[in-house]
Design a protein around this motif. Structure first.
Motif, PDB file in Angstrom:
ATOM      1  N   VAL A 178      22.581  61.042 -22.824  1.00  0.00           N
ATOM      2  CA  VAL A 178      23.070  59.687 -23.093  1.00  0.00           C
ATOM      3  C   VAL A 178      22.162  59.001 -24.111  1.00  0.00           C
ATOM      4  CG1 VAL A 178      23.404  57.398 -22.077  1.00  0.00           C
ATOM      5  CG2 VAL A 178      24.222  59.418 -20.863  1.00  0.00           C
ATOM      6  N   GLU A 179      20.846  59.097 -23.911  1.00  0.00           N
ATOM      7  CA  GLU A 179      19.891  58.445 -24.812  1.00  0.00           C
ATOM      8  C   GLU A 179      19.961  58.998 -26.236  1.00  0.00           C
ATOM      9  OE1 GLU A 179      16.184  59.026 -22.807  1.00  0.00           O
ATOM     10  OE2 GLU A 179      16.655  57.555 -21.246  1.00  0.00           O
ATOM     11  N   ARG A 180      20.275  60.268 -26.368  1.00  0.00           N
ATOM     12  CA  ARG A 180      20.366  60.892 -27.694  1.00  0.00           C
ATOM     13  C   ARG A 180      21.745  60.744 -28.332  1.00  0.00           C
ATOM     14  NH1 ARG A 180      17.239  66.308 -25.740  1.00  0.00           N
ATOM     15  NH2 ARG A 180      15.174  65.365 -25.650  1.00  0.00           N
ATOM     16  N   GLY A 181      22.690  60.165 -27.588  1.00  0.00           N
ATOM     17  CA  GLY A 181      24.020  59.933 -28.125  1.00  0.00           C
ATOM     18  C   GLY A 181      24.953  61.139 -28.084  1.00  0.00           C
ATOM     19  N   HIS A 182      24.618  62.143 -27.292  1.00  0.00           N
ATOM     20  CA  HIS A 182      25.474  63.322 -27.200  1.00  0.00           C
ATOM     21  C   HIS A 182      26.722  63.060 -26.352  1.00  0.00           C
ATOM     22  CE1 HIS A 182      22.598  65.797 -29.283  1.00  0.00           C
ATOM     23  NE2 HIS A 182      21.652  65.491 -28.408  1.00  0.00           N
ATOM     24  N   TRP A 183      26.607  62.213 -25.347  1.00  0.00           N
ATOM     25  CA  TRP A 183      27.740  61.826 -24.506  1.00  0.00           C
ATOM     26  C   TRP A 183      27.486  60.434 -23.953  1.00  0.00           C
ATOM     27  CZ3 TRP A 183      25.107  66.512 -23.353  1.00  0.00           C
ATOM     28  CH2 TRP A 183      24.111  66.413 -22.415  1.00  0.00           C
ATOM     29  N   ASP A 184      28.545  59.808 -23.437  1.00  0.00           N
ATOM     30  CA  ASP A 184      28.455  58.444 -22.911  1.00  0.00           C
ATOM     31  C   ASP A 184      28.217  58.401 -21.411  1.00  0.00           C
ATOM     32  OD1 ASP A 184      29.051  57.433 -25.475  1.00  0.00           O
ATOM     33  OD2 ASP A 184      31.189  57.741 -25.094  1.00  0.00           O
ATOM     34  N   ARG A 185      28.847  59.331 -20.698  1.00  0.00           N
ATOM     35  CA  ARG A 185      28.758  59.351 -19.234  1.00  0.00           C
ATOM     36  C   ARG A 185      28.480  60.769 -18.771  1.00  0.00           C
ATOM     37  NH1 ARG A 185      33.178  58.200 -16.221  1.00  0.00           N
ATOM     38  NH2 ARG A 185      34.546  59.128 -17.766  1.00  0.00           N
ATOM     39  N   TYR A 186      27.874  60.898 -17.599  1.00  0.00           N
ATOM     40  CA  TYR A 186      27.635  62.208 -17.001  1.00  0.00           C
ATOM     41  C   TYR A 186      27.699  62.115 -15.489  1.00  0.00           C
ATOM     42  CZ  TYR A 186      22.887  60.763 -15.728  1.00  0.00           C
ATOM     43  OH  TYR A 186      21.817  60.120 -15.186  1.00  0.00           O
ATOM     44  N   GLN A 187      27.829  63.274 -14.858  1.00  0.00           N
ATOM     45  CA  GLN A 187      27.843  63.344 -13.404  1.00  0.00           C
ATOM     46  C   GLN A 187      27.196  64.649 -12.992  1.00  0.00           C
ATOM     47  OE1 GLN A 187      31.712  63.478 -11.670  1.00  0.00           O
ATOM     48  NE2 GLN A 187      30.970  63.650  -9.590  1.00  0.00           N
ATOM     49  N   CYS A 188      26.357  64.604 -11.976  1.00  0.00           N
ATOM     50  CA  CYS A 188      25.784  65.807 -11.393  1.00  0.00           C
ATOM     51  C   CYS A 188      26.557  66.102 -10.110  1.00  0.00           C
ATOM     52  CB  CYS A 188      24.298  65.606 -11.095  1.00  0.00           C
ATOM     53  SG  CYS A 188      23.314  65.416 -12.585  1.00  0.00           S
ATOM     54  N   ALA A 189      27.343  67.174 -10.140  1.00  0.00           N
ATOM     55  CA  ALA A 189      28.170  67.537  -8.990  1.00  0.00           C
ATOM     56  C   ALA A 189      27.547  68.729  -8.274  1.00  0.00           C
ATOM     57  CB  ALA A 189      29.581  67.891  -9.455  1.00  0.00           C
ATOM     58  N   GLU A 190      27.635  68.715  -6.965  1.00  0.00           N
ATOM     59  CA  GLU A 190      27.078  69.786  -6.172  1.00  0.00           C
ATOM     60  C   GLU A 190      27.892  71.069  -6.371  1.00  0.00           C
ATOM     61  OE1 GLU A 190      25.136  70.014  -1.732  1.00  0.00           O
ATOM     62  OE2 GLU A 190      26.473  68.390  -2.254  1.00  0.00           O
ATOM     63  N   GLY A 191      27.210  72.165  -6.582  1.00  0.00           N
ATOM     64  CA  GLY A 191      27.859  73.453  -6.787  1.00  0.00           C
ATOM     65  C   GLY A 191      27.743  74.335  -5.555  1.00  0.00           C
ATOM     66  N   SER A 192      28.201  75.579  -5.702  1.00  0.00           N
ATOM     67  CA  SER A 192      28.210  76.476  -4.551  1.00  0.00           C
ATOM     68  C   SER A 192      27.367  77.727  -4.759  1.00  0.00           C
ATOM     69  CB  SER A 192      29.643  76.893  -4.239  1.00  0.00           C
ATOM     70  OG  SER A 192      30.184  77.581  -5.355  1.00  0.00           O
ATOM     71  N   MET A 193      26.775  77.914  -5.919  1.00  0.00           N
ATOM     72  CA  MET A 193      26.036  79.137  -6.182  1.00  0.00           C
ATOM     73  C   MET A 193      24.544  78.872  -6.104  1.00  0.00           C
ATOM     74  SD  MET A 193      26.459  81.774  -9.323  1.00  0.00           S
ATOM     75  CE  MET A 193      25.214  81.195 -10.465  1.00  0.00           C
ATOM     76  N   TRP A 194      23.904  79.337  -5.032  1.00  0.00           N
ATOM     77  CA  TRP A 194      22.475  79.151  -4.856  1.00  0.00           C
ATOM     78  C   TRP A 194      21.743  80.068  -5.800  1.00  0.00           C
ATOM     79  CZ3 TRP A 194      18.049  81.705  -3.608  1.00  0.00           C
ATOM     80  CH2 TRP A 194      16.978  80.914  -3.239  1.00  0.00           C
ATOM     81  N   PRO A 195      20.680  79.725  -6.476  1.00  0.00           N
ATOM     82  CA  PRO A 195      19.950  78.467  -6.393  1.00  0.00           C
ATOM     83  C   PRO A 195      20.427  77.423  -7.400  1.00  0.00           C
ATOM     84  CG  PRO A 195      18.690  79.980  -7.727  1.00  0.00           C
ATOM     85  CD  PRO A 195      19.951  80.693  -7.291  1.00  0.00           C
ATOM     86  N   TRP A 196      21.437  77.722  -8.182  1.00  0.00           N
ATOM     87  CA  TRP A 196      21.935  76.758  -9.184  1.00  0.00           C
ATOM     88  C   TRP A 196      22.935  75.850  -8.499  1.00  0.00           C
ATOM     89  CZ3 TRP A 196      18.671  77.378 -12.891  1.00  0.00           C
ATOM     90  CH2 TRP A 196      18.146  78.629 -13.148  1.00  0.00           C
ATOM     91  N   VAL A 197      22.450  74.822  -7.817  1.00  0.00           N
ATOM     92  CA  VAL A 197      23.308  74.025  -6.948  1.00  0.00           C
ATOM     93  C   VAL A 197      23.818  72.737  -7.565  1.00  0.00           C
ATOM     94  CG1 VAL A 197      22.374  74.977  -4.828  1.00  0.00           C
ATOM     95  CG2 VAL A 197      21.296  72.997  -5.843  1.00  0.00           C
ATOM     96  N   TRP A 198      23.410  72.387  -8.788  1.00  0.00           N
ATOM     97  CA  TRP A 198      23.870  71.151  -9.410  1.00  0.00           C
ATOM     98  C   TRP A 198      24.502  71.454 -10.762  1.00  0.00           C
ATOM     99  CZ3 TRP A 198      24.207  67.146  -6.379  1.00  0.00           C
ATOM    100  CH2 TRP A 198      23.378  67.102  -5.253  1.00  0.00           C
ATOM    101  N   ASN A 199      25.710  70.946 -10.987  1.00  0.00           N
ATOM    102  CA  ASN A 199      26.447  71.140 -12.235  1.00  0.00           C
ATOM    103  C   ASN A 199      26.486  69.821 -13.002  1.00  0.00           C
ATOM    104  OD1 ASN A 199      27.544  73.926 -11.945  1.00  0.00           O
ATOM    105  ND2 ASN A 199      28.373  73.021 -10.077  1.00  0.00           N
ATOM    106  N   LEU A 200      26.151  69.876 -14.285  1.00  0.00           N
ATOM    107  CA  LEU A 200      26.186  68.686 -15.129  1.00  0.00           C
ATOM    108  C   LEU A 200      27.504  68.640 -15.885  1.00  0.00           C
ATOM    109  CD1 LEU A 200      24.869  66.217 -16.449  1.00  0.00           C
ATOM    110  CD2 LEU A 200      23.799  67.769 -18.113  1.00  0.00           C
ATOM    111  N   TRP A 201      28.280  67.583 -15.637  1.00  0.00           N
ATOM    112  CA  TRP A 201      29.563  67.356 -16.310  1.00  0.00           C
ATOM    113  C   TRP A 201      29.444  66.115 -17.195  1.00  0.00           C
ATOM    114  CZ3 TRP A 201      33.392  70.854 -15.926  1.00  0.00           C
ATOM    115  CH2 TRP A 201      33.343  71.743 -14.862  1.00  0.00           C
ATOM    116  N   THR A 202      29.983  66.168 -18.401  1.00  0.00           N
ATOM    117  CA  THR A 202      29.918  65.029 -19.312  1.00  0.00           C
ATOM    118  C   THR A 202      31.306  64.732 -19.879  1.00  0.00           C
ATOM    119  OG1 THR A 202      29.487  66.345 -21.284  1.00  0.00           O
ATOM    120  CG2 THR A 202      27.575  65.678 -19.972  1.00  0.00           C
ATOM    121  N   ASN A 203      31.425  63.577 -20.557  1.00  0.00           N
ATOM    122  CA  ASN A 203      32.727  63.203 -21.098  1.00  0.00           C
ATOM    123  C   ASN A 203      32.981  63.769 -22.488  1.00  0.00           C
ATOM    124  OD1 ASN A 203      30.741  61.470 -22.191  1.00  0.00           O
ATOM    125  ND2 ASN A 203      32.283  59.919 -22.670  1.00  0.00           N
TER     126      ASN A 203
END
Length: 89
Positions: free
Chosen positions: A63-88
């Motif tokens: 967001v600070e670098r202007g690559h996207w306006d909004r983001y969300q960290c959604a919980e995933g199901s594959m351990w150990p990569w449990v957080w997914n970053l989604w952007t607009n």
């Protein structure tokens, strides 16, 4: 000899059964994440993170670098990569 053959057959059936059973929740979880990101308009997957803090830091830096306006960290199901970053974008 019959006991060994029967045990081998039982083991093969158990492995196949466990494989199919463990695949079903992963499919359901990925479908649920897809529904969440579509509803919010966050349709670009930017990566998977081990911690929520790491995901939020990457999202905020984008967001600070202007690559996207909004983001969300959604919980995933594959351990150990449990957080997914989604952007607009």
């Amino acid at each position: 000899m019959r006991v060994r053959t029967a045990l081998s057959a039982f083991a093969a059936v158990a492995v196949v059964g466990l494989g199919v059973g463990s695949a079903a929740p992963a499919v359901a979880a990925s479908h649920q994440v897809a529904t969440v990101q579509a509803a919010d308009g966050l349709d670009v997957h930017r990566g998977k993170y081990m911690t929520l803090g790491g995901c939020q830091t990457a999202g905020q830096q984008g967001v600070e670098r202007g690559h996207w306006d909004r983001y969300q960290c959604a919980e995933g199901s594959m351990w150990p990569w449990v957080w997914n970053l989604w952007t607009n974008r």
